[in-house]
Design a protein around this motif. Structure first.
Motif, PDB file in Angstrom:
ATOM      1  N   MET A   1     -20.644 -39.097  16.953  1.00 20.66           N
ATOM      2  CA  MET A   1     -21.782 -38.282  16.584  1.00 20.66           C
ATOM      3  C   MET A   1     -22.477 -37.770  17.852  1.00 20.66           C
ATOM      4  SD  MET A   1     -24.820 -39.440  14.106  1.00 20.66           S
ATOM      5  CE  MET A   1     -25.868 -38.266  13.402  1.00 20.66           C
ATOM      6  N   GLU A   2     -22.625 -36.482  17.938  1.00 19.10           N
ATOM      7  CA  GLU A   2     -23.211 -35.870  19.130  1.00 19.10           C
ATOM      8  C   GLU A   2     -24.730 -35.755  18.982  1.00 19.10           C
ATOM      9  OE1 GLU A   2     -22.902 -31.611  21.349  1.00 19.10           O
ATOM     10  OE2 GLU A   2     -21.057 -32.470  20.525  1.00 19.10           O
ATOM     11  N   VAL A   3     -25.438 -36.161  20.029  1.00 14.97           N
ATOM     12  CA  VAL A   3     -26.896 -36.079  20.028  1.00 14.97           C
ATOM     13  C   VAL A   3     -27.294 -34.705  20.564  1.00 14.97           C
ATOM     14  CG1 VAL A   3     -29.002 -37.055  20.986  1.00 14.97           C
ATOM     15  CG2 VAL A   3     -27.103 -38.557  20.384  1.00 14.97           C
ATOM     16  N   GLU A   4     -28.151 -34.004  19.832  1.00 14.91           N
ATOM     17  CA  GLU A   4     -28.619 -32.697  20.277  1.00 14.91           C
ATOM     18  C   GLU A   4     -29.651 -32.868  21.386  1.00 14.91           C
ATOM     19  OE1 GLU A   4     -29.855 -29.882  17.340  1.00 14.91           O
ATOM     20  OE2 GLU A   4     -28.413 -30.643  15.896  1.00 14.91           O
ATOM     21  N   SER A   5     -29.534 -32.003  22.390  1.00 17.36           N
ATOM     22  CA  SER A   5     -30.525 -32.021  23.463  1.00 17.36           C
ATOM     23  C   SER A   5     -30.840 -30.590  23.860  1.00 17.36           C
ATOM     24  CB  SER A   5     -30.015 -32.816  24.665  1.00 17.36           C
ATOM     25  OG  SER A   5     -28.869 -32.202  25.202  1.00 17.36           O
ATOM     26  N   LEU A   6     -31.972 -30.424  24.501  1.00 14.22           N
ATOM     27  CA  LEU A   6     -32.397 -29.102  24.945  1.00 14.22           C
ATOM     28  C   LEU A   6     -31.623 -28.686  26.195  1.00 14.22           C
ATOM     29  CD1 LEU A   6     -36.290 -29.397  24.689  1.00 14.22           C
ATOM     30  CD2 LEU A   6     -34.748 -28.319  23.071  1.00 14.22           C
ATOM     31  N   ALA A   7     -31.295 -27.416  26.262  1.00 15.53           N
ATOM     32  CA  ALA A   7     -30.717 -26.881  27.486  1.00 15.53           C
ATOM     33  C   ALA A   7     -31.802 -26.840  28.555  1.00 15.53           C
ATOM     34  CB  ALA A   7     -30.168 -25.485  27.225  1.00 15.53           C
ATOM     35  N   LEU A   8     -31.388 -26.649  29.783  1.00 16.18           N
ATOM     36  CA  LEU A   8     -32.363 -26.676  30.878  1.00 16.18           C
ATOM     37  C   LEU A   8     -33.418 -25.588  30.745  1.00 16.18           C
ATOM     38  CD1 LEU A   8     -30.038 -27.510  33.896  1.00 16.18           C
ATOM     39  CD2 LEU A   8     -31.550 -29.037  32.628  1.00 16.18           C
ATOM     40  N   HIS A   9     -33.027 -24.384  30.337  1.00 10.49           N
ATOM     41  CA  HIS A   9     -34.018 -23.311  30.187  1.00 10.49           C
ATOM     42  C   HIS A   9     -34.972 -23.602  29.027  1.00 10.49           C
ATOM     43  CE1 HIS A   9     -31.111 -21.943  27.155  1.00 10.49           C
ATOM     44  NE2 HIS A   9     -32.085 -21.198  26.654  1.00 10.49           N
ATOM     45  N   GLU A  10     -34.474 -24.253  27.981  1.00 13.80           N
ATOM     46  CA  GLU A  10     -35.339 -24.635  26.861  1.00 13.80           C
ATOM     47  C   GLU A  10     -36.319 -25.724  27.283  1.00 13.80           C
ATOM     48  OE1 GLU A  10     -32.403 -23.824  23.069  1.00 13.80           O
ATOM     49  OE2 GLU A  10     -32.139 -25.673  24.222  1.00 13.80           O
ATOM     50  N   THR A  11     -35.860 -26.629  28.119  1.00 16.11           N
ATOM     51  CA  THR A  11     -36.737 -27.673  28.657  1.00 16.11           C
ATOM     52  C   THR A  11     -37.861 -27.057  29.468  1.00 16.11           C
ATOM     53  OG1 THR A  11     -34.910 -29.244  28.734  1.00 16.11           O
ATOM     54  CG2 THR A  11     -36.821 -29.742  30.099  1.00 16.11           C
ATOM     55  N   MET A  12     -37.507 -26.078  30.314  1.00 16.98           N
ATOM     56  CA  MET A  12     -38.511 -25.404  31.141  1.00 16.98           C
ATOM     57  C   MET A  12     -39.526 -24.672  30.274  1.00 16.98           C
ATOM     58  SD  MET A  12     -39.468 -24.992  34.133  1.00 16.98           S
ATOM     59  CE  MET A  12     -40.089 -23.954  35.393  1.00 16.98           C
ATOM     60  N   GLU A  13     -39.056 -23.961  29.246  1.00 19.44           N
ATOM     61  CA  GLU A  13     -39.964 -23.237  28.364  1.00 19.44           C
ATOM     62  C   GLU A  13     -40.861 -24.196  27.589  1.00 19.44           C
ATOM     63  OE1 GLU A  13     -37.336 -20.793  26.070  1.00 19.44           O
ATOM     64  OE2 GLU A  13     -36.905 -19.492  27.773  1.00 19.44           O
ATOM     65  N   THR A  14     -40.301 -25.297  27.135  1.00 18.53           N
ATOM     66  CA  THR A  14     -41.094 -26.309  26.428  1.00 18.53           C
ATOM     67  C   THR A  14     -42.155 -26.883  27.356  1.00 18.53           C
ATOM     68  OG1 THR A  14     -39.181 -26.857  25.057  1.00 18.53           O
ATOM     69  CG2 THR A  14     -40.970 -28.448  25.095  1.00 18.53           C
TER      70      THR A  14
END
Length: 69
Positions: A1-14
């Motif tokens: 089962m793969e855990v979803e994570s934010l991409a780096l650009h999404e992390t920056m925007e968040t």
């Protein structure tokens, strides 16, 4: 089962949104202390409560960051 994570650009925007909401929260809280209009104080308190909810919701997304895993 793969855990979803934010991409780096999404992390920056968040992170940027989280900073913005934190500044809004602090500003509304500080302005309540110098405001004499009860209606305006009530609006600012409502903004403070909504900002707290928004920040808590954003933290849930931020914890999915690739950087934190």
């Amino acid at each position: 089962m793969e855990v979803e994570s934010l991409a780096l650009h999404e992390t920056m925007e968040t992170h940027e949104i989280l900073n913005f909401k934190t500044v809004c929260l602090l500003r509304s809280k500080l302005m309540q202390g110098i405001c004499f209009d009860n209606e305006l104080k009530a609006l600012m308190e409502k903004d403070v409560q909504q900002s707290i909810k928004d920040i808590n919701e954003l933290l849930g997304f931020y914890k999915q960051s690739q950087i934190l895993q």
